[in-house]
Design an enzyme around this catalytic site. Sequence first.
Site, short mmCIF file in Angstrom:
data_model
loop_
_atom_site.label_atom_id
_atom_site.label_comp_id
_atom_site.label_asym_id
_atom_site.label_seq_id
_atom_site.Cartn_x
_atom_site.Cartn_y
_atom_site.Cartn_z
N HIS A 16 51.01 45.16 51.44
CA HIS A 16 51.22 44.14 50.42
C HIS A 16 50.94 44.71 49.04
CE1 HIS A 16 51.29 40.17 48.58
NE2 HIS A 16 50.21 40.51 47.93
N ASP B 299 47.61 26.87 51.09
CA ASP B 299 47.80 27.73 49.91
C ASP B 299 48.92 27.20 49.02
OD1 ASP B 299 47.28 30.23 48.36
OD2 ASP B 299 49.39 30.53 48.85
N ARG C 100 46.27 24.72 41.33
CA ARG C 100 45.61 25.69 40.46
C ARG C 100 46.46 25.98 39.23
NH1 ARG C 100 45.18 30.48 44.27
NH2 ARG C 100 44.49 31.61 42.43
N SER D 268 43.91 33.53 48.76
CA SER D 268 45.32 33.10 48.80
C SER D 268 46.20 34.22 49.38
CB SER D 268 45.74 32.74 47.37
OG SER D 268 47.12 32.72 47.22
N LYS E 222 47.77 34.46 53.60
CA LYS E 222 49.21 34.54 53.91
C LYS E 222 49.52 35.78 54.74
CE LYS E 222 49.98 33.71 49.59
NZ LYS E 222 50.31 33.37 48.23
N1 URA Z 1 49.39 35.76 44.38
C1 URA Z 1 49.05 34.92 45.39
O1 URA Z 1 49.63 34.97 46.46
N2 URA Z 1 48.05 34.05 45.17
C2 URA Z 1 47.38 33.96 44.02
O2 URA Z 1 46.47 33.16 43.91
C3 URA Z 1 47.75 34.83 42.98
C4 URA Z 1 48.76 35.72 43.20
#
Ligand code: URA
Length: 435
Positions: free
Chosen positions: A82, A161, A168, A183, A187
């Site tokens: 990632h 999320d 947010r 976050s 994922k």
């Molecule tokens: N990328 C994400 O997946 N989450 C965040 O909170 C910020 C950047």
Amino acid sequence: MLMKDIIEKKRDKQELTEEEIRFFIDGYTNKKIPDYQASALLMAMFLNDLTPDEIAALTAAMIDSGETIDLSSIEGLKIDKHSTGGVGDKVSLIIAPIVASLGVPVAKMSGRGLGHTGGTLDKLESIPGFDINLSKEEFVDTVNKNKIALIGQTGNLVPADKMLYALRDVTGTVNSIGLIASSIMSKKLATGADGIVLDVKTGYGAFMERYEDAEKLAETMVDIGKKLGKNVTALITDMNQPLGAEVGNANEIKEVVQILKGESENELLELSKQVAVEMLLASETYKDKDAALRAVEEVLANGQAIEKLKQFVTTQKGDASFVDDYSKLPQPEHFYELKAEQDGYVNALYAQKVGKSAMLLGAGRASKEDDIDHSAGITLKKKVGAQVQSGETLAVLFSRSEIGQEAIDELKGAYVISDVKSEVPTLIKGKLSSK
Ligand code: URA
């Protein structure tokens, strides 16, 4: 348990328990906790920071808020990769065939680009016929057979999320390292990875401009790995200028092929090799770093990596003949050469501005619903450290449509040329690992 008590506890800088965090995530996902209470807690988390145990508990609760992908029927350790987002970042598409050709399963779910950063799915969809919609069975079977498949994110993964990120975004609570780390990691881990190699970007084009913040984010994500029993390695890498020479979609695919064929040697190749080595080590296919690097260089030199790319594309219904004939990729109709207006050296090439210019040309989306022009993009002829003469071409902009002045001005603003020769930024600035 009452949400009001949880808010007050975090407001007063006390550590929340796993049960309290789960109560919040479950209640918010099931719409039992209203936005105003969730916003208050997010702000308390933002202002008072989260402890490592709170971050791990938040990540685990978010993973459990929706479906998860079970990749256990794929043989071997599944290591995902990632990047926290960059410009010209096509590393995933280079390392996937490299490590797959060395027997490491690549079962990857990728996303689309938004704003100035690109997305792997968009790049792949520049290949005529390429299909990102495999069923779950096809996905697993293909990885078991060929060691590589790549699809778009499916199912109801980490709904907490999606909801929290939207909240947010409008409550000034995005930029908290604990919230960002949980976050991202929730994922990735929901998609069934046994381990993750993270490329945490730092510099002008990155989420975390300052090195110290990128390092803290990397540490926090590695710590989540330790606490949840996953093997996580993080490289902290430069994103002051774009990676490689191409920014866009079809042109980035072309650069991927050039790297895999050994026709291009730049910092993109260097970073790709390092990420591939970390993936081989994390997958436990190789124990020794030097041996892993030799293996990577071998599959690049003997053509196995490019053959793996062709097999990957063909299996997902794409026309792999573009590998030997780039005219099969979407072609732009309009070009503009940006010329240097003075003699000197390229001192800076702001990645964010290059990304924005490419987006304005049609290569990216300003909002999620926008269509993109796969042929649009920018070729950077001069990068940081290069000497230039007045009138020389710095970069070429191209698109299916007329080249707009805004895109030209944005790219012009990305280049800083001065009399002083500046150092090329160090590419790999740090490394952390949960092992
Ligand atoms: N990328 C994400 O997946 N989450 C965040 O909170 C910020 C950047």
